[in-house]
Design a protein around this motif. Sequence first.
Motif, mmCIF file in Angstrom:
data_model
loop_
_atom_site.group_PDB
_atom_site.id
_atom_site.type_symbol
_atom_site.label_atom_id
_atom_site.label_comp_id
_atom_site.label_asym_id
_atom_site.label_seq_id
_atom_site.Cartn_x
_atom_site.Cartn_y
_atom_site.Cartn_z
ATOM 1 N N LEU A 56 -52.793 -27.904 -59.714
ATOM 2 C CA LEU A 56 -51.648 -27.476 -60.506
ATOM 3 C C LEU A 56 -50.439 -27.160 -59.629
ATOM 4 O O LEU A 56 -49.302 -27.466 -59.984
ATOM 5 C CB LEU A 56 -52.013 -26.239 -61.345
ATOM 6 C CG LEU A 56 -53.023 -26.459 -62.470
ATOM 7 C CD1 LEU A 56 -53.345 -25.137 -63.152
ATOM 8 C CD2 LEU A 56 -52.475 -27.450 -63.490
ATOM 9 N N GLY A 65 -51.631 -21.365 -67.377
ATOM 10 C CA GLY A 65 -50.370 -21.970 -67.805
ATOM 11 C C GLY A 65 -49.291 -20.931 -68.043
ATOM 12 O O GLY A 65 -48.142 -21.105 -67.629
ATOM 13 N N GLU A 96 -45.740 -20.418 -65.916
ATOM 14 C CA GLU A 96 -44.431 -20.329 -66.554
ATOM 15 C C GLU A 96 -43.716 -19.034 -66.163
ATOM 16 O O GLU A 96 -42.493 -19.032 -65.937
ATOM 17 C CB GLU A 96 -44.583 -20.409 -68.073
ATOM 18 C CG GLU A 96 -45.025 -21.784 -68.575
ATOM 19 C CD GLU A 96 -45.157 -21.819 -70.080
ATOM 20 O OE1 GLU A 96 -44.882 -20.769 -70.730
ATOM 21 O OE2 GLU A 96 -45.530 -22.880 -70.620
#
Length: 351
Positions: A141, A64, A68
């Motif tokens: 993802l 994650g 980002e």
Amino acid sequence: MANRDASWTRDLRWKSLLKQFLLGGGAITLTFGWYLLAEGEWVEFLSNFTVNGILWVLIGIGSGMLVEWLDTKIPWLEAPAKRVVVSLVLMVLYSLVVAMLVLFLYAGLVYGIAPLQALRNVGYTFPLTVVLITLFVGTFLHGRGFFLAWKASFKEAEEHKRAALAAKYEALKNQVNPHFLFNSFNVLSNLVYKDADLAAEFIQQLSKVYRYVLETQQQELISLEQEMEMLKAYLFLLEIRFGESLKVETAVDVEPTDAVVPLTLQMLAENAVKHNIASKKQPLHLSITRQNGTLTISNSLQLKGNQQTSLGVGLPNIQERYRYLCGQSLEVKTENNTFSVKVPILQLNEQ
């Protein structure tokens, strides 16, 4: 209140991590270690479950953060192919490093096995499994990330487009008042010295028309009935201005739900007298009729020798406003020495 919100956020974060731990640990352990349950190796199964759960949480958190970071360095819509390659490579490398560290710590703390020996014991199946899982999760993802980025970009583009159209529409509406006032006061300044009574009547009709302009300035649509009432007052002003030089004919049946863009008829009538000769020897004929779902505004084509410079109002204004409101265009024709414009009649209940 702020402390309560912070506590609630922390609770959500821990619940999310616990959920990832249970789902990830359970999925991996049951997939690759189901035989431990069959053999009754509960301790081994639970230890694997714990390691896999921790590994899943660490990979999820790191992935994650990596996503980002890449969002700021390689945005999806600027270089999607490069983003996929770089992101997958970094995710696989990160996952392998984290997996090896978790394996070494687990083997050392629980069994007292050195890192190299632990690596020999698991062989190539462990890192291969990590890579496969990472690629599977990464593909999901990345697909989700690309879709969300595309959706956000599309929404932003639509908002910018809508804002630009709205600004342009407001500018178009604001052009009506100066244009209308300029022509009306020009007529009144000449009339007031010739006929005081007629000038007073002209002012009354002018105030009626201008009140309509002010009342409809913020409206996108107006009923055709109201537009026709305003047109009568406006035609009175034109007839005073041109006298016998202007011949007007109106034949419009109005339904309660019929609607048009405000000042459509006024501006088209103004457009006709602005660009054409109107004299006693050569009267200008102006006609407003209805044909099914359209209004036809036509005039005899007798263009002035020296065309007045356009102020950006009139026909282009109406074209843009109809295009903005309903995506429809006006039908403009020139044939048999007649200039005509067909205006779509909209419906108030549909809008």
